[in-house]
Design a protein around this motif. Structure first.
Motif, PDB file in Angstrom:
ATOM      1  N   VAL A   1      -3.787   1.064 -18.487  1.00 41.53           N
ATOM      2  CA  VAL A   1      -4.191   1.674 -17.211  1.00 41.53           C
ATOM      3  C   VAL A   1      -5.684   2.020 -17.242  1.00 41.53           C
ATOM      4  CG1 VAL A   1      -3.893   3.757 -15.774  1.00 41.53           C
ATOM      5  CG2 VAL A   1      -1.888   2.509 -16.631  1.00 41.53           C
TER       6      VAL A   1
ATOM      7  N   LYS B   1      -8.553   0.383 -14.785  1.00 41.38           N
ATOM      8  CA  LYS B   1      -9.403   1.248 -13.930  1.00 41.38           C
ATOM      9  C   LYS B   1     -10.874   1.012 -14.263  1.00 41.38           C
ATOM     10  CE  LYS B   1      -6.409   5.089 -12.743  1.00 41.38           C
ATOM     11  NZ  LYS B   1      -5.812   6.297 -13.297  1.00 41.38           N
TER      12      LYS B   1
ATOM     13  N   GLU C   1       3.865  -1.885 -13.104  1.00 43.95           N
ATOM     14  CA  GLU C   1       3.739  -0.995 -11.932  1.00 43.95           C
ATOM     15  C   GLU C   1       2.479  -0.129 -12.051  1.00 43.95           C
ATOM     16  OE1 GLU C   1       7.126   1.535 -11.168  1.00 43.95           O
ATOM     17  OE2 GLU C   1       6.054   2.616  -9.578  1.00 43.95           O
ATOM     18  N   LYS C   2       2.268   0.397 -13.252  1.00 45.93           N
ATOM     19  CA  LYS C   2       1.120   1.302 -13.467  1.00 45.93           C
ATOM     20  C   LYS C   2      -0.216   0.558 -13.347  1.00 45.93           C
ATOM     21  CE  LYS C   2       2.695   5.400 -15.310  1.00 45.93           C
ATOM     22  NZ  LYS C   2       3.889   5.765 -14.671  1.00 45.93           N
TER      23      LYS C   2
ATOM     24  N   ASP D   1      -1.008  -0.096  -9.753  1.00 54.59           N
ATOM     25  CA  ASP D   1      -1.538   1.147  -9.148  1.00 54.59           C
ATOM     26  C   ASP D   1      -2.989   1.381  -9.551  1.00 54.59           C
ATOM     27  OD1 ASP D   1       0.556   1.895  -7.612  1.00 54.59           O
ATOM     28  OD2 ASP D   1       1.477   3.221  -9.126  1.00 54.59           O
TER      29      ASP D   1
ATOM     30  N   ASN E   1       5.849  -2.151  -6.568  1.00 53.07           N
ATOM     31  CA  ASN E   1       4.594  -2.540  -5.888  1.00 53.07           C
ATOM     32  C   ASN E   1       4.162  -3.972  -6.217  1.00 53.07           C
ATOM     33  OD1 ASN E   1       4.053  -2.009  -8.513  1.00 53.07           O
ATOM     34  ND2 ASN E   1       2.365  -0.572  -8.173  1.00 53.07           N
TER      35      ASN E   1
ATOM     36  N   LYS F   1       1.844  -6.187  -4.146  1.00 48.16           N
ATOM     37  CA  LYS F   1       0.388  -5.937  -4.052  1.00 48.16           C
ATOM     38  C   LYS F   1      -0.399  -6.796  -5.042  1.00 48.16           C
ATOM     39  CE  LYS F   1       0.501  -1.502  -1.908  1.00 48.16           C
ATOM     40  NZ  LYS F   1       1.966  -1.295  -1.909  1.00 48.16           N
TER      41      LYS F   1
END
Ligand code: KIV
Ligand code: ZN
Length: 514
Positions: free
Chosen positions: A122, A126, A155-156, A159, A192, A195
């Motif tokens: 993650v 980012k 999923e993470k 996001d 998600n 996406k």
């Protein structure tokens, strides 16, 4: 029809195959051809792994427009910084970051808990999203990972901003039907998932890379990672030409389109094979010499009556209408240059004259010069300015009653290196004399000779695989004289070793993606 994005990793995973390393300029030439072939994404390399890798990525990122340029990074800030730096100036940059997610890799290779892996992934995504708008995340060894854990991490990272989720079959372990179910479980288990684009990257350890990639598309994947000629780690990656032609030929069952200009397939395959010195197996689908040859009488009879009796696609559809007579000794420089550009063979002006002179010598010896010969001439002449040694001359004395003896002279700048040696045969004597002249210790692992085109005067192409200081180097050379081709191939392998040595001088840390 649904569109499948073709992500080409010839210059990254492909280049990781032992002996397939290329110079920065060679990588750039291949990238130009990949763009002409119509791939959507070119993975240019792994910038943090060495200054040479970084330079290759930077040159491709700056020079190529109209195609996405991806570069690889581990899920580490220093890798992502280097990736972002190498992508500066790219029109469509993508950072591709990865971390292993299978129990065996997490526990034994990374020595991290699943929670730590999620946190690193993650954080990396980012961080990368702050550098480029497009970020791809790969769950290395995905097919040996546990589905609930994969769903959680995917999923993470979505996001966190990943727009492409790649599930690699890193060790080539998957079986098509099982892989399709595996992917469907991920699509259903990640709320998600809509996406992001689902991607796959299949290795060929069980010979199933293309089958698995096709099964993945039927299960919802819309990006497929492939390489030209299927080169890559160990048994290689899914082959671009096989995957794309399966979609094309079986449109009835696989209603998907790609942006690939299939008539550029053969060019691309030959160009890569000549650049890295890997001979294409004769029976390789689509691009192998026998792929469209009909030997049995029954088959020939059928094809004469109706081509489709034994041909599911035409050679022309993959750009194989090339082996006609094209040029002769009276062809001028302009005709030569035009034919090269028709074939997609770009050659810098500075090297054109030398390639043309070489063409004239060959045209004189062999009368008929085919397109296949031109591929060989061009790749033989490219990049010579950066070579350490060139072959000045060689002489061999051989026969069934004489001890084979060779004299060679190599040149490096103003220096000459001349020696003589005996051997088990004329080729062995030449190689021994070269070793002696430049004081090298080498071990010949493989020697392959094949004719480029039909006929007694055919250009012979020699590929050698040589072990030098524990590193395997491939070299190739071509000539109408097999001994000359052998000497050139051997010197080519030594030059590749010298080039490798010079790129490692300094600060390369030698990391590979696996
Ligand atoms: O095979 C693999 O897992 C890879 C990843 C780095 C995408 O090459
Ligand atoms: Zn891989």
């Amino acid at each position: 029809m649904d569109r499948v994005w073709i992500f080409d990793t010839t210059l990254r995973d492909g280049e990781q195959s032992p002996g397939a390393s290329m110079s920065v300029e060679q990588k750039y030439e291949i990238a130009v051809q990949l763009a002409r072939l119509g791939v959507d994404v070119i993975e240019a390399g792994f910038p943090i792994s060495s200054p040479h890798q970084f330079d290759g990525c930077r040159m491709i990122a700056r020079g190529l427009k109209g195609v996405t340029i991806a570069v690889l990074s581990r899920a580490l800030e220093k890798d992502i910084d280097s990736a972002a730096e190498s992508l500066k100036g790219a029109e469509r940059p993508r950072i591709h970051t990865f971390i292993a997610t299978s129990p065996i890799h997490m526990e034994h290779k990374l020595r991290k808990s699943p929670d730590e892996i999620v946190e690193m992934a993650v954080k990396a995504v980012k961080y990368a999203r702050n550098k480029t708008a497009e970020v791809e995340f790969s769950a290395e060894d995905g097919t040996r990972s546990e589905i609930p854990f994969l769903c959680r991490i995917v999923e993470k990272v979505i996001d966190a901003g990943a727009r492409v989720i790649n599930i690699p079959d890193t060790v080539g372990y998957a079986i098509p039907a099982e892989f399709a179910t595996f992917l469907k479980n991920i699509v259903e288990g990640v709320p998600n998932m809509d996406k992001a684009i689902l991607s796959v990257h299949c290795h060929n350890d069980l010979g199933l890379a293309v089958s698995n990639s096709l099964a993945a598309v039927l299960a919802g994947a819309r990006q497929v990672e492939v390489t030209v000629n299927g080169i890559g780690e160990r048994a290689g990656n899914a082959s671009l030409e096989e995957f794309v032609m399966a979609l094309n030929v079986r449109r009835d069952f696989l209603p998907f389109s790609t942006g690939i200009q299939t008539r550029q397939i053969y060019n691309s395959s030959r160009m890569l094979a000549n650049t890295i010195g890997f001979a294409i197996p004769r029976n390789k689908p689509i691009v192998g010499e026998n792929a469209f040859a009909h030997e049995s009488g029954i088959h020939q009879d059928g094809v004469i009556k109706k081509r489709e009796t034994y041909e599911i696609m035409t050679p022309e559809s993959v750009g194989r209408d090339s082996s006609q007579l094209v040029l002769g000794r009276h062809s001028g420089l302009n005709g030569f240059k035009t034919r090269l550009s028709d074939l997609g063979l770009s050659i810098p002006e500075s090297e054109l004259r030398r390639a043309y002179d070489r063409f004239l010598v060959i045209a004189d010896r062999k009368k008929e010069v085919f397109d296949d010969d031109l591929y060989v001439i061009v790749s033989d002449e490219l990049g010579h300015e950066t070579e350490t040694f060139t072959l000045d001359y060689f002489n061999v004395l051989s026969g069934n009653t004489a001890v084979p003896t060779a004299t060679v002279r190599l040149r490096s700048g103003d220096k000459l290196f001349e020696e003589a040696a005996t051997g088990d045969g004329p080729v062995d004597a030449i190689f021994n004399a070269i070793d002696r002249a430049i004081s090298m210790t080498t071990k010949l692992e493989e020697y392959v000779v094949q004719a480029v085109t039909p006929g007694k005067e055919a250009l012979g192409e020699v590929s050698v695989s040589v072990l030098i200081e524990g590193r395997k180097l491939v070299g190739r050379g071509a000539s109408t004289d097999i001994l000359e081709a052998s000497a050139k191939a051997y010197v080519n392998a030594i030059n590749r070793f010298k080039a490798y040595q010079s790129t490692r001088k300094g600060n390369g840390n030698g990391n590979d993606a696996h």
